[in-house]
Design a protein around this motif. Structure first.
Motif, PDB file in Angstrom:
ATOM      1  N   LEU A 176       4.179  -7.058  -6.380  1.00 19.94           N
ATOM      2  CA  LEU A 176       4.465  -7.655  -7.692  1.00 19.94           C
ATOM      3  C   LEU A 176       4.055  -9.126  -7.721  1.00 19.94           C
ATOM      4  O   LEU A 176       3.489  -9.607  -8.713  1.00 19.94           O
ATOM      5  CB  LEU A 176       5.954  -7.524  -8.018  1.00 19.94           C
ATOM      6  N   ASN A 177       4.327  -9.829  -6.638  1.00 20.47           N
ATOM      7  CA  ASN A 177       3.977 -11.252  -6.580  1.00 20.47           C
ATOM      8  C   ASN A 177       2.466 -11.476  -6.696  1.00 20.47           C
ATOM      9  O   ASN A 177       2.018 -12.482  -7.258  1.00 20.47           O
ATOM     10  CB  ASN A 177       4.488 -11.879  -5.282  1.00 20.47           C
ATOM     11  N   ALA A 178       1.697 -10.540  -6.164  1.00 20.33           N
ATOM     12  CA  ALA A 178       0.240 -10.676  -6.221  1.00 20.33           C
ATOM     13  C   ALA A 178      -0.265 -10.694  -7.659  1.00 20.33           C
ATOM     14  O   ALA A 178      -1.305 -11.298  -7.955  1.00 20.33           O
ATOM     15  CB  ALA A 178      -0.436  -9.551  -5.441  1.00 20.33           C
ATOM     16  N   MET A 179       0.480 -10.065  -8.556  1.00 14.66           N
ATOM     17  CA  MET A 179       0.060 -10.030  -9.961  1.00 14.66           C
ATOM     18  C   MET A 179       0.173 -11.400 -10.632  1.00 14.66           C
ATOM     19  O   MET A 179      -0.390 -11.615 -11.706  1.00 14.66           O
ATOM     20  CB  MET A 179       0.894  -9.001 -10.725  1.00 14.66           C
ATOM     21  N   SER A 180       0.894 -12.314  -9.986  1.00 11.24           N
ATOM     22  CA  SER A 180       1.048 -13.656 -10.562  1.00 11.24           C
ATOM     23  C   SER A 180      -0.055 -14.609 -10.129  1.00 11.24           C
ATOM     24  O   SER A 180      -0.074 -15.769 -10.544  1.00 11.24           O
ATOM     25  CB  SER A 180       2.414 -14.239 -10.189  1.00 11.24           C
ATOM     26  N   LEU A 198       0.853   5.184  -3.696  1.00 13.48           N
ATOM     27  CA  LEU A 198       0.239   3.903  -3.341  1.00 13.48           C
ATOM     28  C   LEU A 198       1.183   2.737  -3.611  1.00 13.48           C
ATOM     29  O   LEU A 198       0.979   1.628  -3.101  1.00 13.48           O
ATOM     30  CB  LEU A 198      -1.070   3.699  -4.109  1.00 13.48           C
ATOM     31  N   ALA A 199       2.210   2.972  -4.435  1.00 12.29           N
ATOM     32  CA  ALA A 199       3.261   1.978  -4.705  1.00 12.29           C
ATOM     33  C   ALA A 199       2.725   0.685  -5.303  1.00 12.29           C
ATOM     34  O   ALA A 199       3.127  -0.412  -4.928  1.00 12.29           O
ATOM     35  CB  ALA A 199       4.075   1.693  -3.440  1.00 12.29           C
ATOM     36  N   ILE A 243      -5.779  -5.377  -9.811  1.00  8.40           N
ATOM     37  CA  ILE A 243      -6.605  -5.285  -8.602  1.00  8.40           C
ATOM     38  C   ILE A 243      -5.985  -6.110  -7.477  1.00  8.40           C
ATOM     39  O   ILE A 243      -5.929  -5.678  -6.320  1.00  8.40           O
ATOM     40  CB  ILE A 243      -8.049  -5.757  -8.880  1.00  8.40           C
ATOM     41  N   TYR A 244      -5.497  -7.320  -7.811  1.00  7.23           N
ATOM     42  CA  TYR A 244      -4.762  -8.113  -6.821  1.00  7.23           C
ATOM     43  C   TYR A 244      -3.633  -7.269  -6.210  1.00  7.23           C
ATOM     44  O   TYR A 244      -3.444  -7.213  -4.987  1.00  7.23           O
ATOM     45  CB  TYR A 244      -4.106  -9.325  -7.485  1.00  7.23           C
ATOM     46  N   ALA A 245      -2.845  -6.650  -7.094  1.00  8.41           N
ATOM     47  CA  ALA A 245      -1.675  -5.885  -6.658  1.00  8.41           C
ATOM     48  C   ALA A 245      -2.079  -4.696  -5.790  1.00  8.41           C
ATOM     49  O   ALA A 245      -1.476  -4.432  -4.744  1.00  8.41           O
ATOM     50  CB  ALA A 245      -0.875  -5.417  -7.872  1.00  8.41           C
ATOM     51  N   LEU A 246      -3.107  -3.964  -6.223  1.00  9.45           N
ATOM     52  CA  LEU A 246      -3.549  -2.796  -5.457  1.00  9.45           C
ATOM     53  C   LEU A 246      -4.053  -3.213  -4.083  1.00  9.45           C
ATOM     54  O   LEU A 246      -3.806  -2.524  -3.089  1.00  9.45           O
ATOM     55  CB  LEU A 246      -4.646  -2.054  -6.226  1.00  9.45           C
ATOM     56  N   ASN A 247      -4.727  -4.332  -4.012  1.00  7.26           N
ATOM     57  CA  ASN A 247      -5.236  -4.822  -2.736  1.00  7.26           C
ATOM     58  C   ASN A 247      -4.101  -5.008  -1.734  1.00  7.26           C
ATOM     59  O   ASN A 247      -4.190  -4.584  -0.571  1.00  7.26           O
ATOM     60  CB  ASN A 247      -5.994  -6.147  -2.950  1.00  7.26           C
ATOM     61  N   VAL A 248      -3.018  -5.629  -2.184  1.00  4.85           N
ATOM     62  CA  VAL A 248      -1.862  -5.861  -1.306  1.00  4.85           C
ATOM     63  C   VAL A 248      -1.170  -4.537  -0.974  1.00  4.85           C
ATOM     64  O   VAL A 248      -0.749  -4.302   0.172  1.00  4.85           O
ATOM     65  CB  VAL A 248      -0.878  -6.849  -1.954  1.00  4.85           C
ATOM     66  N   ILE A 290      -0.107  -0.038   3.214  1.00  5.86           N
ATOM     67  CA  ILE A 290      -0.343   1.329   3.690  1.00  5.86           C
ATOM     68  C   ILE A 290      -1.077   1.303   5.026  1.00  5.86           C
ATOM     69  O   ILE A 290      -0.699   1.994   5.986  1.00  5.86           O
ATOM     70  CB  ILE A 290      -1.151   2.134   2.652  1.00  5.86           C
ATOM     71  N   LEU A 291      -2.126   0.506   5.103  1.00  5.53           N
ATOM     72  CA  LEU A 291      -2.928   0.456   6.322  1.00  5.53           C
ATOM     73  C   LEU A 291      -2.164  -0.170   7.476  1.00  5.53           C
ATOM     74  O   LEU A 291      -2.349   0.209   8.640  1.00  5.53           O
ATOM     75  CB  LEU A 291      -4.233  -0.295   6.054  1.00  5.53           C
ATOM     76  N   GLU A 292      -1.280  -1.130   7.178  1.00  8.05           N
ATOM     77  CA  GLU A 292      -0.444  -1.732   8.222  1.00  8.05           C
ATOM     78  C   GLU A 292       0.554  -0.723   8.770  1.00  8.05           C
ATOM     79  O   GLU A 292       0.800  -0.665   9.981  1.00  8.05           O
ATOM     80  CB  GLU A 292       0.303  -2.940   7.656  1.00  8.05           C
ATOM     81  N   GLU A 293       1.139   0.086   7.886  1.00  7.80           N
ATOM     82  CA  GLU A 293       2.081   1.116   8.339  1.00  7.80           C
ATOM     83  C   GLU A 293       1.341   2.202   9.110  1.00  7.80           C
ATOM     84  O   GLU A 293       1.870   2.756  10.075  1.00  7.80           O
ATOM     85  CB  GLU A 293       2.822   1.728   7.142  1.00  7.80           C
TER      86      GLU A 293
END
Length: 381
Positions: A22-26, A195-196, A248-253, A258-261
């Motif tokens: 959510l923060n990435a959207m800002s 994808l959350a 796109i910012y949000a999806l990137n994060v 996902i990849l970290e988990e």
């Protein structure tokens, strides 16, 4: 307008979005034709390819999951083309409707809602109709809480000329999806489920086999023309039309998380939470809707007991701030659905089961065994 921001979303989408997403959207809006955006966009596409597990061309669309379904069909179907639509729920039906909207002929393989398709029957239908151009299937039907064997169906379809199109809108990032290994020619997904990420973006992958068909099909729309998306991405690492930059910012994060988990760990977590939810539901004396062999690991569908209807959902929502979904179409008022996908964890499951017990007692239902205790046993607490 006041919005209650304290609701716990236990829906089969949209799902809980973590704070960092959510923060990435800002982040500041940047020009969608800038070098900065091209770098962001390419990075996001490459991460999405890793989650799809594919080397195929991958695109991100500003639109819902249905826009990607529409894109998959509109780019390959001309008037009169036959498409085998495997229908195990509402979203399988949607594929059929899209085929018919583009004047294609939908050959419907309909399965009882709550069950899965039989790969052997898919093979029989392909043998009976040698001119079928594509086969569509929904991996995980949120409308029923059941899933299909997309790997096994892929093994069948690869031996025919038909393209294999799979909807992973409610499974990618939750259940195991491997586009290349499963021989999927076109795979679609959405941002708002496993994808959350917030709603509003869709993803699609396209194989070389699919491109051969697309290049010959000149009867497509405008906004969803895959050839245009491919041209812009190859030349500029951009979309042809203004994208939802902050999404796109949000999806990137979200993809980073996902990849970290790790995909395997993420699937195991979903399997564990699904088992805890389903075992708790049965312990309480409720009946699951989906057949055991077909049960989803991202959403659980539950039959309402006699004398209880959507009043249960109303109590959960208004009294406990927990939002679950009802049934769709002929299942409306007959089932309710709990989503356990994305970043959902143990505390969300336990809170939902606990409040579900309280709501059922308020409606006069006699709980057989504690669902919370059964869930704790499954979770190893």
């Amino acid at each position: 307008m006041k919005i209650n921001t304290n609701k716990l979303l236990m829906l089969p989408g949209p799902t809980i979005v973590p704070p960092e997403v959510l923060n990435a959207m800002s982040f500041p809006v940047i020009g969608h034709r800038s070098k900065e955006f091209s770098e962001l966009f390419e990075d996001t596409v490459e991460k999405l390819k890793k989650v799809f597990i594919t080397e195929n061309d991958t695109f991100i669309i500003t639109g819902s999951g249905t826009s990607a379904m529409d894109m998959a069909i509109s780019n390959i179907v001309s008037k009169g083309d036959k498409v085998l639509n495997i229908i195990t729920g509402n979203f399988g039906e949607r594929f059929s409707k899209i085929v018919e909207a583009y004047k294609g002929e939908s050959i419907k393989y309909e399965v009882e809602w709550g069950d899965m398709a039989d790969p052997k029957r898919v093979k029989e239908l392909l043998e009976e109709n040698e001119d079928i151009k594509a086969v569509t299937v929904v991996h995980n039907e949120t409308s029923t809480g059941a899933k299909n064997l997309i790997e096994e169906i892929g093994k069948v379809v690869k031996d025919f000329n038909a393209l294999y199109i799979v909807d992973t809108v409610s499974s990618l990032g939750g259940d195991y999806v491997n586009v290349d290994k499963f021989n999927i020619d076109i795979c679609v997904t959405g941002s708002q489920k496993c994808l959350a990420a917030p709603p509003g973006l869709a993803g699609i992958t396209v194989s070389e086999k699919a491109w051969e068909v697309i290049e010959k099909n000149d009867k497509v729309g405008f906004y969803l023309d895959l050839k245009t998306y491919k041209k812009y991405y190859e030349e500029k690492r951009q979309n042809p039309y203004t994208p939802a930059v902050n999404l796109i910012y949000a999806l990137n994060v979200a993809l980073d998380l996902i990849l970290e988990e790790g995909i395997e760990n993420r699937v195991k977590r979903h399997e564990r939470l699904a088992r805890a939810t389903q075992e708790a539901i049965m312990a309480m004396g409720l009946e699951l809707f989906a057949k055991e062999k077909a049960r989803s690991i991202t959403v659980t569908s539950i039959k309402y007991p006699e004398g209880i209807d959507d009043k249960l959902r109303e109590i959960l929502n208004k009294k406990y701030n927990i939002v679950v979904a009802g049934g769709q179409k002929h299942l409306s008022g007959k089932i309710f659905r709990i989503g356990h996908m994305g970043v959902c964890g143990e505390k969300e499951i336990l809170a939902t089961i606990s409040c579900l017990e309280l709501a059922l007692k308020e409606l006069g239902f006699e709980i057989k065994e504690s669902g919370v205790e059964r869930a704790l046993e499954v979770l190893g607490k």
